[in-house]
Write a protein that holds these residues in place. Structure first.
Motif, short mmCIF file in Angstrom:
data_model
loop_
_atom_site.label_atom_id
_atom_site.label_comp_id
_atom_site.label_asym_id
_atom_site.label_seq_id
_atom_site.Cartn_x
_atom_site.Cartn_y
_atom_site.Cartn_z
N GLY A 216 -17.80 -1.13 4.84
CA GLY A 216 -16.37 -1.40 4.86
C GLY A 216 -15.60 -0.13 4.53
O GLY A 216 -16.15 0.97 4.63
N THR A 217 -14.35 -0.29 4.13
CA THR A 217 -13.53 0.87 3.77
C THR A 217 -12.92 0.66 2.40
O THR A 217 -12.68 -0.46 1.96
N LEU A 218 -12.63 1.77 1.73
CA LEU A 218 -12.05 1.71 0.38
C LEU A 218 -10.56 1.37 0.49
O LEU A 218 -9.79 2.05 1.16
N TRP A 219 -10.16 0.27 -0.16
CA TRP A 219 -8.78 -0.25 -0.04
C TRP A 219 -7.94 0.13 -1.26
O TRP A 219 -6.76 0.39 -1.15
N ALA A 220 -8.55 0.12 -2.43
CA ALA A 220 -7.88 0.49 -3.68
C ALA A 220 -8.97 0.89 -4.67
O ALA A 220 -10.11 0.43 -4.54
#
Lengths: 149, 380
Positions: free
Chosen positions: A60-64
């Motif tokens: 996934g991707t880093l959101w916060a």
């Protein structure tokens, strides 16, 4: 010499373990499609029972994110002492098509964390119990770190 | 019918080793009763709560056992707001004419350490190191800064203002101004928030005497009316504290819901608000809560704070008593402290921190675990 051969997940419902390719376990409501992590017994959006189990995407991707720089009091449980405690990253990882989940990060250097960067699931040893059993927890690690190794 | 606040009282916040939390609540109650010119025995009902100092109805042991109904409220950071909301309904229903709302607390030093089971979470959540409200607030402002161009200077300005306002408030805990650079360069706790950008668990008590609007003049010539009191909880998938997951689509959070409900109830808009108290358990929260409560668009805070808009003499003074940052957070009393301050400001009794002009409408907002918010709109 005592060797730690035994291991268990910090909670058996969180991810597949033991597994050479572990995945986080969530649920998806069969009535309204709402995703949950950890897997829920009923849907927090519509209340329907018996949601379907799902294996969540490993990437996934880093959101916060933030860094936890002081050692938490109980109920935190690790093998660390206030002397050996090392700051750890905490973030929310956006898993495409599913949801964003709160996770520990293997990276705790703010210079190496960037919102939007690619992340991958990494199960790590969270603590070692008195009998040598390794207690495993889930985390996410930046993919670019992996490629350098 | 609106409900009138005719008496307010407060025990100074901070550390008071010689008094229990309950005694600090009793101290605040005595002051509120005296402010309204009434007796404890005149109170037809009470609502109140504490998180760490026992049941609020034990106040009867301190103030007198009158037989009147007293209901304990335990609703995290919204304990005070929920108590006032219940008192308003008690009066509006016609069941009673006058009563008291009390909140107090006395917490141990250091960050709160809540139990996961209290929030329906597995033990793993605490064991793994997620059971810290500070992490959520830090991650949320980190993302907010990225999305809306808020800088670390703006976070430091919030804290700098809080301690400066606290220095003007005899009831505040932190009463020494701290320079902007010192705040910015103090120890990093949860990136991007430094030590001086966080409030600490503390002690204190606050009480309000409330009554029917049409009898308020019996007790005071300066009644303050509750134009709205609204409390809301989290929606599925919203980005809230102690949340294991967030939905991919944007979901309105508890603050945004409570704020909208309060404006509708009072029939006013953010433009009508002349002074506000916003939850500022850390500096980033005040920045985000400005927008979530409708006082600006996301990202406008950067210019607002640079221009001094939220200062005591500014366009919208925010946390004129120093907020949570300068007062600390005794959970049961914290929301009522905001109301205490707005009442003083609307009565023009706030002394050296009095906002100029003729403020008629004020606003209070709290936010807490696990995604709960209470908002009031107060009018003179």
């Amino acid at each position: 010499m005592l060797r730690a051969h035994k291991s268990r997940a910090i909670d058996a419902q969180l991810f597949t373990w033991p597994d050479t390719n572990p995945a986080l376990l969530g649920s998806r409501c069969t009535a309204c499609g709402f995703h949950a992590f950890p897997a829920a017994a009923s849907c927090a959006r519509c209340g329907a029972v018996d949601p379907a189990s799902v294996r969540l995407p490993r990437r996934g991707t880093l959101w916060a994110w933030t860094i936890q720089r002081f050692m938490p009091k109980e109920p935190y449980r690790s093998s660390e002492t206030s002397e050996t405690f090392r700051p750890y990253g905490v973030g929310y990882i956006e898993l495409p098509g599913a949801l964003r989940i709160e996770s520990r990060l293997t990276e705790s250097d703010p210079a190496k964390l960037r919102i939007g960067q690619a992340m991958e699931l990494a199960v790590y040893v969270h603590r070692i119990e008195a009998d040598g059993t390794e207690v495993m927890n889930y985390a996410f690690k930046p993919l670019d770190v992996e490629s350098r190794q | 019918m609106r409900v009138a606040i005719v008496g307010v009282g407060m025990h100074p916040f901070g550390r008071t080793p010689e008094r229990t939390g309950l005694q600090q609540g009793a101290y605040a109650a005595r002051r509120a009763l005296s402010d309204a010119g009434v007796q404890w025995q005149d109170m037809q009902f009470g609502y109140g709560g504490s998180y760490s100092s026992g049941n609020a109805d034990a106040l009867g042991n301190e103030l007198g056992l009158t037989g009147a109904p007293f209901t304990n409220i335990l609703n995290a950071c919204a304990t005070g707001g929920s108590s006032l909301l219940a008192a308003c309904k008690e009066i509006q229903s016609g069941a009673a004419d006058i009563g008291i709302v009390v909140g107090f607390d006395k917490h141990d030093r250091g960050a709160f350490n809540a139990r996961p089971a209290e929030y329906g979470l597995g033990d793993w959540y605490g064991e793994a190191g997620f059971m810290l409200t500070t992490q959520f607030f830090a991650a949320k402002i980190q993302k907010y800064m990225h999305d809306y161009g808020i800088t670390a200077d703006t976070l430091a300005r919030v804290a700098e203002k809080a301690y400066r306002n606290g220095a003007l408030n005899p009831n505040a805990w932190r009463r020494t101004p701290i320079a902007l650079e010192e705040i910015k360069n103090s120890q990093m706790v949860n990136d991007p928030l430094t030590k001086y950008m966080f409030c600490s668990p503390a002690e204190g008590g606050v009480a309000l005497v409330v009554c029917r609007e049409d009898i308020a003049q019996r007790y005071t010539d300066q009644p303050v009316f509750v134009a709205a009191a609204a409390m809301r909880t989290r929606l599925p998938g919203a980005f809230e504290v102690y949340g294991t997951a967030v939905a991919l689509d944007t979901v309105r959070n508890a603050t945004e819901q409570a704020s909208k409900a309060a404006y509708e109830m009072a029939g006013v808009s953010p433009k009508d608000i002349r002074i506000a108290a916003l939850q500022d358990t850390e500096a980033g929260a005040e920045v985000m809560h400005l927008a979530e409560n409708g006082f600006c668009e996301h990202g406008e805070q950067e210019a607002m704070l640079r221009n001094g808009d939220t200062e005591i003499g500014g366009r919208l003074p925010v946390n004129t008593d120093g907020g949570c940052l300068a007062n600390g957070e005794p959970i049961g009393a914290s929301g009522l402290r905001q109301i205490h301050e707005i009442v003083l400001q609307l009565r023009k009794q706030a002394g050296p921190r009095q906002v100029p002009g003729n403020p008629l409408t004020g606003y209070t907002h709290v936010y807490g675990a696990p995604g709960i918010s209470a908002v009031t709109i107060l009018q003179r």
